[in-house]
Motif scaffolding. Structure first.
Motif, PDB file in Angstrom:
ATOM      1  N   ASP A 420       0.826  -1.215   0.000  1.00  0.00           N
ATOM      2  CA  ASP A 420       0.000   0.000   0.000  1.00  0.00           C
ATOM      3  C   ASP A 420       0.856   1.259   0.000  1.00  0.00           C
ATOM      4  OD1 ASP A 420      -2.032  -1.794   0.116  1.00  0.00           O
ATOM      5  OD2 ASP A 420      -2.510  -1.470   2.218  1.00  0.00           O
ATOM      6  N   TYR A 421       1.934   1.236   0.776  1.00  0.00           N
ATOM      7  CA  TYR A 421       2.840   2.385   0.811  1.00  0.00           C
ATOM      8  C   TYR A 421       3.457   2.628  -0.565  1.00  0.00           C
ATOM      9  CZ  TYR A 421       7.032   5.106   1.907  1.00  0.00           C
ATOM     10  OH  TYR A 421       8.014   6.057   1.919  1.00  0.00           O
ATOM     11  N   LEU A 422       3.886   1.558  -1.240  1.00  0.00           N
ATOM     12  CA  LEU A 422       4.502   1.697  -2.562  1.00  0.00           C
ATOM     13  C   LEU A 422       3.495   2.205  -3.591  1.00  0.00           C
ATOM     14  CD1 LEU A 422       6.658  -1.563  -2.669  1.00  0.00           C
ATOM     15  CD2 LEU A 422       7.418   0.773  -2.191  1.00  0.00           C
ATOM     16  N   VAL A 423       2.246   1.728  -3.500  1.00  0.00           N
ATOM     17  CA  VAL A 423       1.207   2.196  -4.431  1.00  0.00           C
ATOM     18  C   VAL A 423       0.950   3.680  -4.229  1.00  0.00           C
ATOM     19  CG1 VAL A 423      -1.237   2.016  -4.992  1.00  0.00           C
ATOM     20  CG2 VAL A 423       0.126  -0.053  -4.696  1.00  0.00           C
ATOM     21  N   ALA A 424       0.806   4.117  -2.982  1.00  0.00           N
ATOM     22  CA  ALA A 424       0.554   5.529  -2.700  1.00  0.00           C
ATOM     23  C   ALA A 424       1.739   6.392  -3.125  1.00  0.00           C
ATOM     24  CB  ALA A 424       0.264   5.714  -1.211  1.00  0.00           C
ATOM     25  N   LYS A 425       2.944   5.933  -2.853  1.00  0.00           N
ATOM     26  CA  LYS A 425       4.132   6.703  -3.237  1.00  0.00           C
ATOM     27  C   LYS A 425       4.206   6.853  -4.749  1.00  0.00           C
ATOM     28  CE  LYS A 425       9.116   6.968  -2.404  1.00  0.00           C
ATOM     29  NZ  LYS A 425       9.437   7.391  -3.776  1.00  0.00           N
ATOM     30  N   ASN A 426       3.913   5.776  -5.484  1.00  0.00           N
ATOM     31  CA  ASN A 426       3.953   5.833  -6.943  1.00  0.00           C
ATOM     32  C   ASN A 426       2.939   6.830  -7.478  1.00  0.00           C
ATOM     33  OD1 ASN A 426       2.517   4.499  -9.591  1.00  0.00           O
ATOM     34  ND2 ASN A 426       4.755   4.374  -9.692  1.00  0.00           N
ATOM     35  N   GLN A 427       1.717   6.820  -6.983  1.00  0.00           N
ATOM     36  CA  GLN A 427       0.684   7.726  -7.484  1.00  0.00           C
ATOM     37  C   GLN A 427       0.978   9.180  -7.125  1.00  0.00           C
ATOM     38  OE1 GLN A 427      -3.391   6.910  -7.384  1.00  0.00           O
ATOM     39  NE2 GLN A 427      -3.200   4.707  -7.733  1.00  0.00           N
ATOM     40  N   VAL A 428       1.453   9.417  -5.907  1.00  0.00           N
ATOM     41  CA  VAL A 428       1.777  10.790  -5.504  1.00  0.00           C
ATOM     42  C   VAL A 428       2.975  11.314  -6.295  1.00  0.00           C
ATOM     43  CG1 VAL A 428       2.576  12.221  -3.586  1.00  0.00           C
ATOM     44  CG2 VAL A 428       0.762  10.543  -3.218  1.00  0.00           C
ATOM     45  N   ASP A 429       4.010  10.484  -6.479  1.00  0.00           N
ATOM     46  CA  ASP A 429       5.178  10.910  -7.260  1.00  0.00           C
ATOM     47  C   ASP A 429       4.788  11.235  -8.698  1.00  0.00           C
ATOM     48  OD1 ASP A 429       6.845  10.655  -5.104  1.00  0.00           O
ATOM     49  OD2 ASP A 429       7.621   8.673  -5.665  1.00  0.00           O
ATOM     50  N   ARG A 430       3.928  10.438  -9.276  1.00  0.00           N
ATOM     51  CA  ARG A 430       3.506  10.680 -10.647  1.00  0.00           C
ATOM     52  C   ARG A 430       2.763  12.012 -10.756  1.00  0.00           C
ATOM     53  NH1 ARG A 430       2.739   7.069 -14.478  1.00  0.00           N
ATOM     54  NH2 ARG A 430       0.608   7.773 -14.818  1.00  0.00           N
ATOM     55  N   TYR A 431       1.953  12.333  -9.769  1.00  0.00           N
ATOM     56  CA  TYR A 431       1.226  13.600  -9.817  1.00  0.00           C
ATOM     57  C   TYR A 431       2.177  14.784  -9.612  1.00  0.00           C
ATOM     58  CZ  TYR A 431      -1.799  17.451  -8.541  1.00  0.00           C
ATOM     59  OH  TYR A 431      -2.399  18.676  -8.478  1.00  0.00           O
ATOM     60  N   LEU A 432       3.060  14.675  -8.646  1.00  0.00           N
ATOM     61  CA  LEU A 432       3.971  15.787  -8.357  1.00  0.00           C
ATOM     62  C   LEU A 432       4.956  16.016  -9.489  1.00  0.00           C
ATOM     63  CD1 LEU A 432       4.709  15.170  -4.563  1.00  0.00           C
ATOM     64  CD2 LEU A 432       3.114  16.799  -5.590  1.00  0.00           C
ATOM     65  N   HIS A 433       5.247  14.976 -10.275  1.00  0.00           N
ATOM     66  CA  HIS A 433       6.152  15.131 -11.420  1.00  0.00           C
ATOM     67  C   HIS A 433       5.385  15.322 -12.725  1.00  0.00           C
ATOM     68  CE1 HIS A 433       8.844  13.184  -8.450  1.00  0.00           C
ATOM     69  NE2 HIS A 433       9.804  13.861  -9.069  1.00  0.00           N
ATOM     70  N   HIS A 434       4.110  15.656 -12.614  1.00  0.00           N
ATOM     71  CA  HIS A 434       3.261  15.985 -13.761  1.00  0.00           C
ATOM     72  C   HIS A 434       3.166  14.839 -14.770  1.00  0.00           C
ATOM     73  CE1 HIS A 434       3.404  20.052 -12.171  1.00  0.00           C
ATOM     74  NE2 HIS A 434       4.736  19.997 -12.198  1.00  0.00           N
ATOM     75  N   GLN A 435       3.214  13.607 -14.259  1.00  0.00           N
ATOM     76  CA  GLN A 435       3.038  12.446 -15.119  1.00  0.00           C
ATOM     77  C   GLN A 435       1.609  11.933 -15.093  1.00  0.00           C
ATOM     78  OE1 GLN A 435       5.909   9.665 -13.612  1.00  0.00           O
ATOM     79  NE2 GLN A 435       7.670  10.743 -14.513  1.00  0.00           N
ATOM     80  N   SER A 436       0.801  12.472 -14.200  1.00  0.00           N
ATOM     81  CA  SER A 436      -0.593  12.062 -14.088  1.00  0.00           C
ATOM     82  C   SER A 436      -1.427  13.279 -13.708  1.00  0.00           C
ATOM     83  CB  SER A 436      -0.749  10.970 -13.024  1.00  0.00           C
ATOM     84  OG  SER A 436      -2.107  10.628 -12.849  1.00  0.00           O
ATOM     85  N   PRO A 437      -2.617  13.437 -14.301  1.00  0.00           N
ATOM     86  CA  PRO A 437      -3.433  14.624 -13.999  1.00  0.00           C
ATOM     87  C   PRO A 437      -4.167  14.544 -12.673  1.00  0.00           C
ATOM     88  CG  PRO A 437      -4.572  13.220 -15.576  1.00  0.00           C
ATOM     89  CD  PRO A 437      -3.224  12.599 -15.359  1.00  0.00           C
ATOM     90  N   SER A 438      -4.254  13.371 -12.050  1.00  0.00           N
ATOM     91  CA  SER A 438      -5.021  13.242 -10.811  1.00  0.00           C
ATOM     92  C   SER A 438      -4.459  12.119  -9.955  1.00  0.00           C
ATOM     93  CB  SER A 438      -6.497  12.971 -11.112  1.00  0.00           C
ATOM     94  OG  SER A 438      -6.646  11.734 -11.763  1.00  0.00           O
ATOM     95  N   VAL A 439      -4.958  12.057  -8.723  1.00  0.00           N
ATOM     96  CA  VAL A 439      -4.579  11.016  -7.770  1.00  0.00           C
ATOM     97  C   VAL A 439      -5.853  10.357  -7.263  1.00  0.00           C
ATOM     98  CG1 VAL A 439      -3.430  10.506  -5.585  1.00  0.00           C
ATOM     99  CG2 VAL A 439      -2.522  12.282  -7.080  1.00  0.00           C
ATOM    100  N   SER A 440      -5.841   9.046  -7.176  1.00  0.00           N
ATOM    101  CA  SER A 440      -7.017   8.313  -6.686  1.00  0.00           C
ATOM    102  C   SER A 440      -7.054   8.371  -5.162  1.00  0.00           C
ATOM    103  CB  SER A 440      -6.977   6.860  -7.164  1.00  0.00           C
ATOM    104  OG  SER A 440      -6.912   6.787  -8.565  1.00  0.00           O
ATOM    105  N   VAL A 441      -7.411   9.547  -4.644  1.00  0.00           N
ATOM    106  CA  VAL A 441      -7.382   9.758  -3.201  1.00  0.00           C
ATOM    107  C   VAL A 441      -8.383   8.850  -2.489  1.00  0.00           C
ATOM    108  CG1 VAL A 441      -7.709  11.449  -1.366  1.00  0.00           C
ATOM    109  CG2 VAL A 441      -6.587  12.121  -3.488  1.00  0.00           C
ATOM    110  N   HIS A 442      -9.578   8.771  -3.022  1.00  0.00           N
ATOM    111  CA  HIS A 442     -10.596   7.930  -2.394  1.00  0.00           C
ATOM    112  C   HIS A 442     -10.139   6.480  -2.347  1.00  0.00           C
ATOM    113  CE1 HIS A 442     -14.422   5.734  -1.949  1.00  0.00           C
ATOM    114  NE2 HIS A 442     -14.808   6.796  -1.273  1.00  0.00           N
ATOM    115  N   TYR A 443      -9.536   5.991  -3.407  1.00  0.00           N
ATOM    116  CA  TYR A 443      -9.039   4.617  -3.451  1.00  0.00           C
ATOM    117  C   TYR A 443      -7.932   4.413  -2.426  1.00  0.00           C
ATOM    118  CZ  TYR A 443      -6.310   0.659  -5.227  1.00  0.00           C
ATOM    119  OH  TYR A 443      -5.598  -0.505  -5.335  1.00  0.00           O
TER     120      TYR A 443
END
Length: 510
Positions: A420-443
């Motif tokens: 879970d930590y690795l999944v959250a880190k990957n999604q947050v890093d992608r957003y902060l580095h402008h590789q993804s337009p959103s983060v699945s916060v609810h998920y």
């Protein structure tokens, strides 16, 4: 003369009635074991059935079970390598409930323990004939489990029955115990009725009524259920020490003509050869080749990995079935070995292709719990395919001797990975580095464990709520407020020792 006429014949006299009930041989220590069984059943009911959030309570139940098994079986629990290995595995799985808050791992580990704990306990019985590497041992262990649970229900009463020398004191002890339970049950039943019948008595007994309602009512039901479970569990433990032989299982493995499996394997080999040829054309032809065929490269590259994983599992089954049930003689058997080896090799290539496609998909959309577990499933399937290939090369070797330890070790390893930590880190890093337009916060907040909170806190720095699933996001509520509410949930989880776990504790007091 009259006496001689009325006398009964030598062999015609009435015989003593035969007692159909089995005589159980017990000793004074069995009385201690029966009491320990009642306590463990009460603990299991309280922490498993009456606790909505599994945590430290379930860990205590697993460790308590092994304390009970040690009391019943003694050093036999540590005699064999199989028993020692399963002891370590089951204790580690039990400890996971006190460490993680991931709901998926909790359910999967609970189901794994439901299988592994009985297998381990029943392996201590002298009635066991089949070794652990034989798949038929599962049926043998199941038969022993049913026999132990339902065929020795009177053993606990025989253990609690006092000996002649201590009949007086033992009978008085039993009377005190039964009288106490009966009195407690009647008081808890009559107290609310009397309180509803008289307002003055209700006011006077308000504190006592609340005490009974909060503690004794639920506790009494839990104790009643524990007492009902005790004869079954004690009978199982008794059957481990006093084993009864089962009906012998048929020897040998049924074998079919190798031509049957050769035809099946040849058809699968040709099909996968054509499939891999088409895949290679798409891989080396590039987007232009796919565009000529009317297929988008992104659509082709980022789909189909789940289907290919399922196909390789089917291929693994076909490979093992052909190696196990083919008649090992003549050219058909040699053909089966060659074709099964080819199928195992093609399956490994299919797995590599699925892993490559999954990597492309993760590069586009990021990690999720399901995708990480798919990677784990691919790795385990590849190891099992190699074990099956070894079985084809050396058919006298046991596949399960390698497969069972591999699966258990792989499952323990993935339990140790902070998924879970690795999944959250990957999604947050992608957003902060402008590789993804959103983060699945609810998920990340509500589908996974509390391990994701430390990574989501990195987002609360003037980030617009519009990028976080606006269909559920409240614009008037900041991310820090939602995280704080989730931390309050972690604090409630840690408020009870039964639901406490390290993941929730770290999130609650971070």
């Amino acid at each position: 003369m009259e006496n001689s006429l009325n006398a009964l014949p030598v062999e015609g006299g009435a015989k003593l009635a035969q007692n159909p009930r089995r005589i159980y041989e017990t000793n004074p220590s069995d009385r201690l074991l029966a009491g320990a069984v009642v306590l463990w059943c009460f603990l299991a009911v309280d922490t498993v059935l009456y606790s909505w959030s599994w945590g430290m309570g379930l860990t205590a139940s697993v460790f308590g079970w092994y304390a009970l098994l040690l009391l019943a079986m003694g050093r036999k629990l540590f005699q064999t390598q199989e028993s020692r290995a399963l002891l370590v595995v089951n204790l580690l799985l039990g400890a996971s409930f006190a460490l993680t808050s991931n709901p998926y791992f909790k359910v999967w580990n609970f189901l794994a323990l439901l299988v592994l704990v009985p297998i381990h306990a029943l392996s201590l019985s002298a009635s066991v004939r089949l070794p652990w590497q034989r798949p038929m041992m599962l049926w043998e262990r199941f038969c022993l489990l049913m026999s132990g649970l339902f065929c020795h229900l009177w053993a606990v009463f025989a253990a609690l029955a006092p000996e002649k020398s201590e009949k007086k004191d033992g009978g008085r002890t039993m009377a005190i115990v039964l009288g106490s339970f009966a009195a407690l049950g009647l008081v808890s039943f009559l107290l609310p009725i009397l309180a509803s019948a008289d307002a003055l008595f209700a006011h006077a007994a308000q504190g006592l009524t609340r005490l009974f309602r909060l503690y004794f009512t639920q506790g009494l039901w839990e104790l009643l259920l524990a007492v009902l479970m005790t004869p079954f569990l004690f009978g199982l433990l008794y059957s481990l020490r006093d084993p009864q032989p089962l009906k012998p299982l048929p020897e040998g493995t049924p074998a079919a003509d190798g031509v049957l499996f050769a035809i099946i394997l040849a058809a699968l080999d040709v099909l996968y050869l054509l499939f891999l040829g088409v895949q290679s054309a798409g891989l080396f032809g590039g987007p232009e080749y796919l565009a000529q065929r009317g297929v988008s490269y992104a659509e082709w590259a980022r789909s189909g990995f789940f289907q290919m994983v399922g196909v390789t599992v089917l291929n693994l089954t076909a490979t093992l079935a052909s190696a196990a049930f083919s008649r090992r003689e003549g050219p058909p058997w040699q053909a089966v070995r060659v074709l099964a080896g080819v199928l195992a090799g093609e399956s490994l290539v299919l797995l590599a292709s699925a892993a490559w496609r999954m990597t492309l998909y993760v590069g586009a959309y990021g990690l999720s719990f399901k995708r990480v577990m798919t990677y784990w499933g691919m790795a385990m399937t590849a190891l099992l395919l190699l074990a099956a290939l070894w079985k084809v090369i050396k058919p006298e070797k046991s596949f399960c001797r390698k497969a069972f330890p591999l699966v258990l070790a792989g499952w323990l390893v993935v339990n140790c990975v902070p998924v879970d930590y690795l999944v959250a880190k990957n999604q947050v890093d992608r957003y902060l580095h402008h590789q993804s337009p959103s983060v699945s916060v609810h998920y990340l907040l509500y589908s996974l464990s509390y391990d994701t909170l430390s990574q989501l806190e990195r987002l609360d720095g003037g980030v617009s709520p519009a990028v976080f699933e606006p269909d559920w996001w409240n614009p008037n509520e900041s991310l820090s407020e939602i995280i704080a509410r989730r931390q309050e949930s972690a604090q409630r989880t840690c408020a009870s020792w039964k639901s406490w776990n390290l993941s929730a504790c770290l999130a609650a007091w971070n």
